[in-house]
Design a protein around this motif. Structure first.
Motif, PDB file in Angstrom:
ATOM      1  N   ALA A  80       0.834  -1.204   0.000  1.00 12.38           N
ATOM      2  CA  ALA A  80       0.000   0.000   0.000  1.00 12.38           C
ATOM      3  C   ALA A  80       0.872   1.259   0.000  1.00 12.38           C
ATOM      4  O   ALA A  80       0.546   2.244  -0.672  1.00 12.38           O
ATOM      5  CB  ALA A  80      -0.927  -0.016   1.219  1.00 12.38           C
ATOM      6  N   ILE A  81       1.979   1.222   0.706  1.00 10.96           N
ATOM      7  CA  ILE A  81       2.889   2.374   0.737  1.00 10.96           C
ATOM      8  C   ILE A  81       3.598   2.536  -0.607  1.00 10.96           C
ATOM      9  O   ILE A  81       3.664   3.637  -1.158  1.00 10.96           O
ATOM     10  CB  ILE A  81       3.918   2.202   1.879  1.00 10.96           C
ATOM     11  CG1 ILE A  81       3.201   2.255   3.227  1.00 10.96           C
ATOM     12  CG2 ILE A  81       5.002   3.278   1.791  1.00 10.96           C
ATOM     13  CD1 ILE A  81       4.048   1.782   4.393  1.00 10.96           C
ATOM     14  N   ARG A 138      -0.879   7.465 -11.987  1.00  8.95           N
ATOM     15  CA  ARG A 138      -2.209   7.494 -11.360  1.00  8.95           C
ATOM     16  C   ARG A 138      -2.946   6.176 -11.468  1.00  8.95           C
ATOM     17  O   ARG A 138      -4.161   6.119 -11.342  1.00  8.95           O
ATOM     18  CB  ARG A 138      -3.080   8.633 -11.909  1.00  8.95           C
ATOM     19  CG  ARG A 138      -2.571  10.009 -11.604  1.00  8.95           C
ATOM     20  CD  ARG A 138      -3.591  11.101 -11.919  1.00  8.95           C
ATOM     21  NE  ARG A 138      -4.216  10.994 -13.223  1.00  8.95           N
ATOM     22  CZ  ARG A 138      -5.450  10.534 -13.444  1.00  8.95           C
ATOM     23  NH1 ARG A 138      -6.208  10.130 -12.451  1.00  8.95           N
ATOM     24  NH2 ARG A 138      -5.941  10.486 -14.667  1.00  8.95           N
ATOM     25  N   THR A 139      -2.228   5.089 -11.716  1.00  9.86           N
ATOM     26  CA  THR A 139      -2.865   3.775 -11.761  1.00  9.86           C
ATOM     27  C   THR A 139      -2.939   3.200 -10.349  1.00  9.86           C
ATOM     28  O   THR A 139      -2.237   3.647  -9.447  1.00  9.86           O
ATOM     29  CB  THR A 139      -2.087   2.820 -12.679  1.00  9.86           C
ATOM     30  OG1 THR A 139      -0.722   2.842 -12.294  1.00  9.86           O
ATOM     31  CG2 THR A 139      -2.214   3.225 -14.127  1.00  9.86           C
ATOM     32  N   ARG A 140      -3.798   2.204 -10.182  1.00  7.79           N
ATOM     33  CA  ARG A 140      -3.902   1.506  -8.899  1.00  7.79           C
ATOM     34  C   ARG A 140      -3.903   0.010  -9.163  1.00  7.79           C
ATOM     35  O   ARG A 140      -4.524  -0.454 -10.119  1.00  7.79           O
ATOM     36  CB  ARG A 140      -5.183   1.902  -8.172  1.00  7.79           C
ATOM     37  CG  ARG A 140      -5.176   3.357  -7.755  1.00  7.79           C
ATOM     38  CD  ARG A 140      -6.218   3.668  -6.724  1.00  7.79           C
ATOM     39  NE  ARG A 140      -5.974   2.867  -5.522  1.00  7.79           N
ATOM     40  CZ  ARG A 140      -6.860   2.765  -4.529  1.00  7.79           C
ATOM     41  NH1 ARG A 140      -8.009   3.386  -4.607  1.00  7.79           N
ATOM     42  NH2 ARG A 140      -6.594   2.035  -3.466  1.00  7.79           N
ATOM     43  N   VAL A 141      -3.228  -0.718  -8.290  1.00  9.50           N
ATOM     44  CA  VAL A 141      -3.193  -2.180  -8.362  1.00  9.50           C
ATOM     45  C   VAL A 141      -3.407  -2.700  -6.949  1.00  9.50           C
ATOM     46  O   VAL A 141      -2.568  -2.477  -6.066  1.00  9.50           O
ATOM     47  CB  VAL A 141      -1.855  -2.694  -8.926  1.00  9.50           C
ATOM     48  CG1 VAL A 141      -1.843  -4.218  -8.944  1.00  9.50           C
ATOM     49  CG2 VAL A 141      -1.594  -2.131 -10.320  1.00  9.50           C
ATOM     50  N   LYS A 142      -4.516  -3.368  -6.718  1.00  5.20           N
ATOM     51  CA  LYS A 142      -4.837  -3.863  -5.378  1.00  5.20           C
ATOM     52  C   LYS A 142      -3.790  -4.862  -4.886  1.00  5.20           C
ATOM     53  O   LYS A 142      -3.226  -4.701  -3.816  1.00  5.20           O
ATOM     54  CB  LYS A 142      -6.237  -4.494  -5.394  1.00  5.20           C
ATOM     55  CG  LYS A 142      -6.718  -5.028  -4.081  1.00  5.20           C
ATOM     56  CD  LYS A 142      -7.149  -3.928  -3.170  1.00  5.20           C
ATOM     57  CE  LYS A 142      -7.821  -4.482  -1.913  1.00  5.20           C
ATOM     58  NZ  LYS A 142      -8.102  -3.409  -0.966  1.00  5.20           N
ATOM     59  N   PHE A 143      -3.560  -5.922  -5.674  1.00  6.52           N
ATOM     60  CA  PHE A 143      -2.595  -6.956  -5.308  1.00  6.52           C
ATOM     61  C   PHE A 143      -1.727  -7.272  -6.521  1.00  6.52           C
ATOM     62  O   PHE A 143      -2.170  -7.980  -7.433  1.00  6.52           O
ATOM     63  CB  PHE A 143      -3.309  -8.222  -4.842  1.00  6.52           C
ATOM     64  CG  PHE A 143      -4.149  -8.041  -3.610  1.00  6.52           C
ATOM     65  CD1 PHE A 143      -3.630  -7.474  -2.458  1.00  6.52           C
ATOM     66  CD2 PHE A 143      -5.465  -8.463  -3.593  1.00  6.52           C
ATOM     67  CE1 PHE A 143      -4.410  -7.317  -1.322  1.00  6.52           C
ATOM     68  CE2 PHE A 143      -6.253  -8.315  -2.461  1.00  6.52           C
ATOM     69  CZ  PHE A 143      -5.729  -7.743  -1.320  1.00  6.52           C
TER      70      PHE A 143
END
Length: 195
Positions: A38-39, A76-81
């Motif tokens: 997450a960090i 600005r992308t997001r990747v949960k896992f």
């Protein structure tokens, strides 16, 4: 004594979310690794000021993502896992794409996923206890998912299909098909086929 909304029917069931199984059922990694990711995600992946696609991909690979050669991964992308993300060669991932991958997302080679698209593998057992339910997503090679689309778990988007802007993909898409709308429906063929 609990709060009761005005005009709420007393004979309609409400699921007590305090008893609902939490999202941690999808973690499948130690808590420390999830928190560390997450960090790193905040600093290197989501951060709009971090402009290096190479650095972004290195961080994802370090946490277990399988990413091929020549991939472009915008800010600005997001990747949960990341350990549940698999991308082939030469894929382009646009700004603001969100991989909410509580299950695996497999993306073939030469795929374009455009700005602000949301891919989610999770839903909830909404008639039972709101427990997390997950299903993988498969996006085959040559696909273009245009901007601000949503792709739901359990879907396969076939080779060289095209999803028009702001579409909701909740069912499989046949290869070489253009789909659009909410829900997405076939609109035509992307490439003419040889006679």
């Amino acid at each position: 004594m609990g709060f009761r909304e005005p005009n709420q029917p007393s004979n309609v069931r409400v699921i007590d979310l305090a008893d609902a199984p939490g999202e941690k059922t999808a973690w499948d990694r130690p808590k420390a690794q999830v928190y560390l990711w997450a960090i790193v995600e905040l600093l290197l992946i989501t951060n709009a000021w971090q402009v290096s696609s190479t650095l972004r991909i290195r961080a994802l690979r370090l946490f277990g993502a399988e990413i091929g050669d020549g991939v472009i991964f915008r800010p600005r992308t997001r990747v949960k896992f990341p350990w549940k993300l698999h991308i082939g060669d030469r894929a382009w991932i646009g700004e603001g794409v969100w991989f909410h991958n509580q299950d695996h997302i497999h993306i073939g080679s030469d795929v374009v996923i455009s700005q602000e698209t949301f891919l989610t593998t999770g839903t909830h057992a909404y008639r039972r206890d709101m427990s997390l339910l997950t299903r993988p997503i498969l996006i085959e090679s040559g696909v273009w998912i245009t901007s601000r689309c949503m792709v739901l778990g359990g879907v396969t988007v076939g080779t060289s299909a095209l999803v028009k802007p702001m579409s909701l993909v909740s069912e499989d898409v046949a290869p070489n098909t253009i789909v659009g709308g909410n829900p997405a429906r076939p609109l035509g063929t992307r490439f003419p086929t040889a006679a």
